[in-house]
Write a protein that holds these residues in place. Structure first.
Motif, PDB file in Angstrom:
ATOM      1  N   GLN A 183       0.826  -1.210   0.000  1.00 13.72           N
ATOM      2  CA  GLN A 183       0.000   0.000   0.000  1.00 13.72           C
ATOM      3  C   GLN A 183       0.860   1.261   0.000  1.00 13.72           C
ATOM      4  O   GLN A 183       0.539   2.246  -0.671  1.00 13.72           O
ATOM      5  CB  GLN A 183      -0.942  -0.018   1.198  1.00 13.72           C
ATOM      6  N   LEU A 186       2.167   1.901  -3.477  1.00 17.88           N
ATOM      7  CA  LEU A 186       1.138   2.472  -4.348  1.00 17.88           C
ATOM      8  C   LEU A 186       0.910   3.945  -4.043  1.00 17.88           C
ATOM      9  O   LEU A 186       0.760   4.762  -4.952  1.00 17.88           O
ATOM     10  CB  LEU A 186      -0.166   1.684  -4.191  1.00 17.88           C
ATOM     11  N   PHE A 344      -5.087   5.326  -8.618  1.00 21.27           N
ATOM     12  CA  PHE A 344      -5.281   3.876  -8.518  1.00 21.27           C
ATOM     13  C   PHE A 344      -5.934   3.327  -9.793  1.00 21.27           C
ATOM     14  O   PHE A 344      -5.610   2.220 -10.230  1.00 21.27           O
ATOM     15  CB  PHE A 344      -6.121   3.536  -7.284  1.00 21.27           C
ATOM     16  N   CYS A 348      -4.275   0.400 -12.029  1.00 22.43           N
ATOM     17  CA  CYS A 348      -5.002  -0.800 -12.474  1.00 22.43           C
ATOM     18  C   CYS A 348      -4.966  -0.937 -13.994  1.00 22.43           C
ATOM     19  O   CYS A 348      -4.877  -2.060 -14.520  1.00 22.43           O
ATOM     20  CB  CYS A 348      -6.446  -0.768 -11.977  1.00 22.43           C
ATOM     21  N   PHE A 403      -9.736   2.249  -3.792  1.00 19.65           N
ATOM     22  CA  PHE A 403      -8.629   2.485  -2.861  1.00 19.65           C
ATOM     23  C   PHE A 403      -9.185   3.103  -1.584  1.00 19.65           C
ATOM     24  O   PHE A 403      -8.812   4.189  -1.168  1.00 19.65           O
ATOM     25  CB  PHE A 403      -7.580   3.407  -3.486  1.00 19.65           C
ATOM     26  N   LYS A 436      -8.224  -2.215  -2.412  1.00 22.32           N
ATOM     27  CA  LYS A 436      -7.138  -2.123  -1.432  1.00 22.32           C
ATOM     28  C   LYS A 436      -7.486  -2.833  -0.131  1.00 22.32           C
ATOM     29  O   LYS A 436      -6.629  -3.461   0.497  1.00 22.32           O
ATOM     30  CB  LYS A 436      -6.836  -0.643  -1.129  1.00 22.32           C
ATOM     31  N   ALA A 457      -4.779  -5.379  -3.559  1.00 22.87           N
ATOM     32  CA  ALA A 457      -3.647  -4.552  -4.000  1.00 22.87           C
ATOM     33  C   ALA A 457      -2.387  -5.397  -4.151  1.00 22.87           C
ATOM     34  O   ALA A 457      -1.576  -5.178  -5.065  1.00 22.87           O
ATOM     35  CB  ALA A 457      -3.411  -3.422  -3.006  1.00 22.87           C
TER      36      ALA A 457
END
Length: 472
Positions: A183, A186, A344, A348, A403, A436, A457
């Motif tokens: 996380q 990201l 996010f 993806c 997310f 997430k 995630a």
């Protein structure tokens, strides 16, 4: 060096050629072009000249020094002209393979446009018959595309290869932060994007919050005013561009909305947006599957750090100065999950593109991106975070990207299924959720019954990057 294997492989293949090769290499500032060239140069005997913002005679003097030291081991005196310098290279290259790299070529050819014609003459009359590898590199994307490869350029048609060096995607960027959790990796990418110089400003030995404080909010930090400095270097009217970028960061993404928000003429905004596209800061988008001239066109910021900076720093600078860097960083982190929404979705999308290259999807997408428009099933506007369609639009992957800090509820599942009803019933539809924080038990049960794919995630990393890991 992290990443860039593909770029180095392309340069190595050109270097291995026994014929004349000419590579035009470009990409926005800080993206790592010079680092790639330096890495290549460590393994080869090259002439590496980095032009600077000097007058023409000083650049010629520096260039003369580099080529004389390369061929003769010493610098005697500057050549009287660029023609003499290039002729000297021609003479010396008839005896051995020569690799000539000119970095930041616009600084050299900008003050003296005739240099392009001189190079064209050498290529046409001499270099094309020699074992010579020429690389011209520049950060001014418009200059490299129009003034080097453009139809009206003297060098048009002479390049044997071109390369745009792009920012890292989320997976390569994660390698900068080996100590971070998935996380955190990201979020770091969502804040900094894929520009190596920006990624190097964060340390995985510090928390995200501490990095925001030290690398962005503190006065004097490199990232504190980097976007402003970049615009001042590249543009004549940075204030107008600042206003446009801030408007997009705040969610005004149609030309009319941007014009109203900035109090600028609509046609003027369109021209400025084109310039920002050339700088690779904005991107024109249409709903997935629709033609580029769609009336639903919107503009987005392509660089995550610019989106972050204009959303938080530019809009709140005076407030953050009063609040102090520590408290400002804490406040930013409180709402970071909301900010991460767009980033996010892009992450993806990158994941699906990687999966397509690995042939892990049911088809290779011809269209991929966000979709928005009217949904006849509910007689209202609707959207899909991420949609991938095959060439015939007979198959589609419908993806929801979340997310948030809580497991995805059934309502979100229903929303995606409803949105898919905007597309023909004859279409073969695959459903994918990437969350997430996982999923509620009812969602997990229904997904299993219906063959819907649920990813976390963590699934964006690891063995999902291997062929044979089919998603559906």
């Amino acid at each position: 060096m992290i990443g860039r294997q593909q770029e180095l492989m392309q340069i190595e293949q050109l270097a291995a050629s026994e014929h004349f090769e000419f590579l035009v290499m470009y990409g926005r500032r800080r993206v790592g072009k010079t680092t790639i060239l330096q890495e290549f140069s460590h393994k080869h005997d090259v002439i590496f000249y980095s032009a600077q913002e000097k007058n023409d005679s000083l650049n010629l003097q520096d260039f003369s020094r580099e080529i004389q030291r390369h061929f003769d081991g010493q610098f005697i005196a500057p050549f009287p002209s660029w023609e003499n310098a290039f002729s000297y290279i021609t003479t010396k290259s008839s005896e051995e393979k020569t690799i000539l790299i000119i970095d930041e070529f616009p600084f050299m050819a900008g003050p003296n446009p005739s240099i392009k014609s001189m190079l064209q003459h050498q290529i046409d009359h001499h270099w094309k018959n020699l074992d010579l590898f020429l690389i011209l590199c520049g950060s001014s994307v418009s200059f490299m595309i129009n003034d080097i490869m453009g139809y009206e350029s003297p060098l048009y048609g002479r390049a044997t290869s071109s390369m745009e060096v792009l920012p890292f995607d989320y997976l390569d960027s994660a390698a900068f932060f080996p100590e971070y959790s998935v996380q955190e990796k990201l979020i770091a990418y969502g804040i900094l994007g894929g520009i190596p110089r920006y990624l190097n400003c964060f340390s995985s030995g510090r928390s995200i919050e501490d990095n925001i404080k030290a690398a962005i909010l503190e006065n004097g930090a490199f990232l504190n005013d980097e976007p402003m400095m970049f615009l001042r270097m590249e543009l004549r009217e940075p204030n107008v561009y600042n206003s446009i970028l801030e408007a997009i960061a705040r969610g005004y993404n149609k030309v009319t909305e941007i014009a109203d928000c900035t109090h600028e003429d609509k046609n003027k905004c369109s021209k400025y947006l084109t310039t920002l596209q050339t700088l690779r800061l904005t991107e024109k988008r249409v709903p997935c599957g629709e033609p580029q001239y769609s009336r639903k066109t919107i503009y987005t910021l392509t660089d995550n750090f610019y989106r972050f900076w204009y959303h938080y720093i530019f809009a709140n600078k005076s407030y953050y100065d009063l609040l102090g860097a520590s408290d400002a960083a804490a406040e930013i982190m409180e709402g970071i999950s909301d900010f991460m929404g767009l980033a996010f979705e892009d992450i993806c999308k990158q994941f699906l593109l990687r999966q397509a290259k690995l042939r892990n999807l049911p088809f290779v997408p011809f269209y991929i991106g966000k979709w928005w428009g009217n949904n006849p099933a509910i007689k209202a506007q609707d959207d899909v975070d991420l949609l991938a369609l095959n060439k015939k639009k007979s198959e589609g992957i419908f993806c929801e990207c979340k997310f948030t800090n809580h497991p995805m509820p059934m309502e979100e599942y229903e929303d995606l299924v409803t949105a898919a009803r905007a597309f023909p019933g004859s279409m073969k539809k695959y459903f994918l959720f990437i969350s997430k924080s996982g999923y509620t038990a009812p969602v997990q049960k229904r997904a299993k019954e219906e063959g819907t794919v649920l990813l976390m995630a963590e699934d964006l990393f690891g063995d999902r990057q291997q062929p044979g890991k089919n998603l559906f």
